[in-house]
Design a protein around this motif. Structure first.
Motif, PDB file in Angstrom:
ATOM      1  N   ARG A 222       0.737  -1.061  -0.147  1.00 44.48           N
ATOM      2  CA  ARG A 222       0.288  -0.044  -0.175  1.00 44.48           C
ATOM      3  C   ARG A 222       1.216   1.381   0.026  1.00 44.48           C
ATOM      4  O   ARG A 222       0.692   2.105  -0.796  1.00 44.48           O
ATOM      5  CB  ARG A 222      -1.107   0.137   1.341  1.00 44.48           C
ATOM      6  N   ILE A 223       1.846   1.652   0.684  1.00 39.17           N
ATOM      7  CA  ILE A 223       2.909   2.277   0.734  1.00 39.17           C
ATOM      8  C   ILE A 223       3.410   2.289   0.093  1.00 39.17           C
ATOM      9  O   ILE A 223       3.714   3.379  -1.364  1.00 39.17           O
ATOM     10  CB  ILE A 223       3.877   2.650   2.022  1.00 39.17           C
ATOM     11  N   ARG A 224       4.054   1.493  -1.182  1.00 34.07           N
ATOM     12  CA  ARG A 224       4.470   1.884  -2.766  1.00 34.07           C
ATOM     13  C   ARG A 224       3.892   2.080  -3.240  1.00 34.07           C
ATOM     14  O   ARG A 224       3.862   3.552  -4.096  1.00 34.07           O
ATOM     15  CB  ARG A 224       4.990   0.008  -3.236  1.00 34.07           C
ATOM     16  N   GLU A 225       2.386   2.107  -3.625  1.00 32.89           N
ATOM     17  CA  GLU A 225       1.513   2.263  -4.038  1.00 32.89           C
ATOM     18  C   GLU A 225       0.937   4.442  -4.242  1.00 32.89           C
ATOM     19  O   GLU A 225       0.442   5.068  -4.590  1.00 32.89           O
ATOM     20  CB  GLU A 225      -0.127   1.724  -4.199  1.00 32.89           C
ATOM     21  N   PHE A 226       1.276   4.381  -2.761  1.00 26.89           N
ATOM     22  CA  PHE A 226       0.601   5.185  -1.989  1.00 26.89           C
ATOM     23  C   PHE A 226       2.085   6.548  -2.919  1.00 26.89           C
ATOM     24  O   PHE A 226       1.322   7.533  -3.335  1.00 26.89           O
ATOM     25  CB  PHE A 226       0.405   5.583  -0.904  1.00 26.89           C
ATOM     26  N   GLU A 227       3.067   6.124  -2.583  1.00 28.93           N
ATOM     27  CA  GLU A 227       4.067   7.058  -3.242  1.00 28.93           C
ATOM     28  C   GLU A 227       4.414   7.029  -4.612  1.00 28.93           C
ATOM     29  O   GLU A 227       4.695   8.079  -5.836  1.00 28.93           O
ATOM     30  CB  GLU A 227       5.103   6.449  -2.227  1.00 28.93           C
ATOM     31  N   LYS A 228       4.060   6.063  -5.377  1.00 28.78           N
ATOM     32  CA  LYS A 228       3.365   6.625  -6.944  1.00 28.78           C
ATOM     33  C   LYS A 228       2.508   7.028  -7.364  1.00 28.78           C
ATOM     34  O   LYS A 228       3.084   8.163  -8.159  1.00 28.78           O
ATOM     35  CB  LYS A 228       3.319   4.198  -7.197  1.00 28.78           C
ATOM     36  N   LEU A 229       1.351   6.609  -6.406  1.00 25.72           N
ATOM     37  CA  LEU A 229       0.598   8.031  -6.815  1.00 25.72           C
ATOM     38  C   LEU A 229       0.949   9.501  -6.188  1.00 25.72           C
ATOM     39  O   LEU A 229       1.297  10.271  -7.779  1.00 25.72           O
ATOM     40  CB  LEU A 229      -0.189   7.770  -5.931  1.00 25.72           C
ATOM     41  N   LEU A 230       1.741   9.944  -5.596  1.00 22.84           N
ATOM     42  CA  LEU A 230       1.722  11.449  -5.245  1.00 22.84           C
ATOM     43  C   LEU A 230       2.868  11.596  -6.878  1.00 22.84           C
ATOM     44  O   LEU A 230       3.192  12.385  -7.060  1.00 22.84           O
ATOM     45  CB  LEU A 230       3.214  11.071  -3.750  1.00 22.84           C
ATOM     46  N   LEU A 231       3.898  10.408  -6.846  1.00 23.55           N
ATOM     47  CA  LEU A 231       4.941  10.680  -8.246  1.00 23.55           C
ATOM     48  C   LEU A 231       4.146  11.014  -8.875  1.00 23.55           C
ATOM     49  O   LEU A 231       4.871  12.160  -9.671  1.00 23.55           O
ATOM     50  CB  LEU A 231       5.734   9.216  -8.078  1.00 23.55           C
ATOM     51  N   GLN A 232       3.103  10.088  -9.572  1.00 26.80           N
ATOM     52  CA  GLN A 232       2.611  10.810 -10.817  1.00 26.80           C
ATOM     53  C   GLN A 232       1.866  12.352 -11.033  1.00 26.80           C
ATOM     54  O   GLN A 232       2.024  12.757 -11.879  1.00 26.80           O
ATOM     55  CB  GLN A 232       1.406  10.055 -11.247  1.00 26.80           C
ATOM     56  N   ALA A 233       1.779  12.494  -9.472  1.00 31.00           N
ATOM     57  CA  ALA A 233       0.975  13.979  -9.214  1.00 31.00           C
ATOM     58  C   ALA A 233       1.785  14.551  -9.608  1.00 31.00           C
ATOM     59  O   ALA A 233       1.865  16.008  -8.793  1.00 31.00           O
ATOM     60  CB  ALA A 233      -0.568  14.047  -8.094  1.00 31.00           C
ATOM     61  N   GLY A 234       3.534  14.706  -9.603  1.00 30.83           N
ATOM     62  CA  GLY A 234       4.389  15.350  -9.799  1.00 30.83           C
ATOM     63  C   GLY A 234       5.362  15.194  -8.462  1.00 30.83           C
ATOM     64  O   GLY A 234       6.305  16.593  -8.273  1.00 30.83           O
ATOM     65  N   THR A 235       4.739  14.635  -7.176  1.00 29.34           N
ATOM     66  CA  THR A 235       5.649  15.265  -5.697  1.00 29.34           C
ATOM     67  C   THR A 235       6.809  13.982  -6.088  1.00 29.34           C
ATOM     68  O   THR A 235       6.875  12.652  -6.345  1.00 29.34           O
ATOM     69  CB  THR A 235       5.319  14.267  -4.627  1.00 29.34           C
ATOM     70  N   HIS A 236       8.017  14.626  -5.771  1.00 27.89           N
ATOM     71  CA  HIS A 236       9.491  14.132  -5.777  1.00 27.89           C
ATOM     72  C   HIS A 236       9.765  13.213  -4.088  1.00 27.89           C
ATOM     73  O   HIS A 236       8.772  14.476  -3.789  1.00 27.89           O
ATOM     74  CB  HIS A 236      11.030  14.566  -6.545  1.00 27.89           C
ATOM     75  N   ILE A 237      10.011  12.138  -3.669  1.00 27.40           N
ATOM     76  CA  ILE A 237      10.257  11.913  -2.842  1.00 27.40           C
ATOM     77  C   ILE A 237      11.398  10.789  -2.384  1.00 27.40           C
ATOM     78  O   ILE A 237      12.180  10.268  -3.137  1.00 27.40           O
ATOM     79  CB  ILE A 237       9.687  10.375  -2.838  1.00 27.40           C
ATOM     80  N   VAL A 238      12.244  11.419  -0.800  1.00 30.70           N
ATOM     81  CA  VAL A 238      13.135  11.110  -1.062  1.00 30.70           C
ATOM     82  C   VAL A 238      13.182  10.757   0.802  1.00 30.70           C
ATOM     83  O   VAL A 238      12.439  11.827   1.541  1.00 30.70           O
ATOM     84  CB  VAL A 238      14.459  12.093  -1.225  1.00 30.70           C
ATOM     85  N   LYS A 239      14.197   9.772   1.237  1.00 30.95           N
ATOM     86  CA  LYS A 239      13.537   8.914   2.571  1.00 30.95           C
ATOM     87  C   LYS A 239      14.714   8.894   3.198  1.00 30.95           C
ATOM     88  O   LYS A 239      15.945   8.138   2.371  1.00 30.95           O
ATOM     89  CB  LYS A 239      12.951   7.894   2.763  1.00 30.95           C
TER      90      LYS A 239
END
Ligand code: AMP
Ligand code: MG
Length: 305
Positions: free
Chosen positions: A150-167
């Motif tokens: 679910r977390i991977r999908e959630f982060e993919k959703l954000l990425l597709q909306a233009g949110t870059h992610i770094v952890k």
């Protein structure tokens, strides 16, 4: 040193935290030698953040995780310090409220996700739902074990909306944690941070390491990578994180947008507005600072009263 390459958790790779030295500091000798480099990164971050804000199309989500006293607050203070508060926000994920518990576990994270143009820092995050929740068996294994997907999908959703992610996982040793607990006990400025849970959680160290390893392995992806940052030396932690953040934002190739107006027409309007202003201003006030004029007026008013 290429910190991003050095500390990246390879997607689907095997990572063993015990193999990573939390006291690592590369070739850097001391805070003094790294300080100017950190300051340079902080300045660079401020400039890149300004462009992100001006562009207003994409965003950056920074996730900070680590055990108690790992230095999450310190990163917020030292690394993000130069940025404009208008475009940077911090969300702290504590024990969920009743309202949060009444929703799916990602609800509160999604609500806090950055808007276009923003940098959002998650101080703890949705990952607590596969960390503390797993360690303390707050839900059954059949529930938490499905959350990685679910977390991977959630982060993919954000990425597709233009949110870059770094952890970032801030890696400290049990020894260093105890040293910091002692500093908190001795420092009136930091004594408020002490929680009983600091010590009870510490007893679960091996279970946390296991939970973190699993989370890092299962959710480090090419576009939402995890970095394990050796954090026993606070200055090295700041050096590595600030460097990776600069690289991440630079890779976004942010551009100050072209003006949305016809600049020639606007210049003409500016000049006619300026001429109008000068024409209307009383002769004695021309060129005088406004503050003096106001002071003069209030003196006059005082005289009348
Ligand atoms: P601190 O970061 O020191 O302010 O502590 C916040 C506390 O809230 C930590 O002990 C976290 O483990 C805890 N916490 C955060 N998210 C959750 C969650 N989803 N479920 C239970 N505890 C949580
Ligand atoms: Mg704490």
């Amino acid at each position: 040193m290429d910190f991003a390459k050095e500390f990246l958790v390879p997607p689907d790779g095997k990572i063993k935290l015990a193999d990573i030295d939390p006291g690592y500091k590369g070739k850097n000798e001391s805070h003094a030698s790294a300080a100017s480099e950190i300051a340079g990164h902080v300045q660079c971050l401020a400039e890149l953040q300004y462009r992100l804000y001006a562009e207003g199309k994409r965003s950056l989500l920074i996730v900070l995780q680590g055990l108690d006293a790992a230095g999450k607050d310190g990163v917020v203070r030292h690394v993000i310090s130069g940025t404009n508060p208008q475009g940077v926000k911090v969300a702290c994920f504590k024990q969920p409220t009743h309202e949060e518990l009444a929703h799916d576990f990602l609800w509160r994270a999604h609500r806090a996700a950055p808007a276009r143009g923003e940098i959002m820092i998650f101080n703890r995050s949705h990952y607590e739902d596969v960390l503390v929740v797993r360690v303390h068996e707050l839900v059954t294994k059949s529930v938490w074990s499905k959350r990685y997907d679910r977390i991977r999908e959630f982060e993919k959703l954000l990425l597709q909306a233009g949110t870059h992610i770094v952890k970032f996982y801030l890696h400290i040793s049990p020894d260093e944690q105890l040293t910091r607990f002692k500093q908190r006990l001795d420092d009136p400025q930091r004594i408020w941070k002490i929680r009983e849970s600091d010590y009870t959680e510490r007893e679960h160290w091996p279970a946390y390491v296991e939970a973190y390893q699993d989370a890092l392995r299962k959710t480090s992806t090419r576009r939402a990578p995890w970095y394990v940052i050796p954090s026993n030396h606070k200055w090295f932690r700041d050096l590595a994180i600030s460097s990776i953040l600069v690289d991440t934002l630079a890779d976004m190739k942010l551009q100050i947008p072209k003006p949305a107006v016809d600049l020639h027409a606007i210049r003409l309007r500016f000049h006619s507005a300026k001429m109008e202003q000068e024409k209307n201003a009383p002769r004695r006030e021309r060129g005088k600072p406004r503050a003096r004029t106001l002071a003069h007026r209030s003196r006059k008013q005082r005289g009348k009263a």
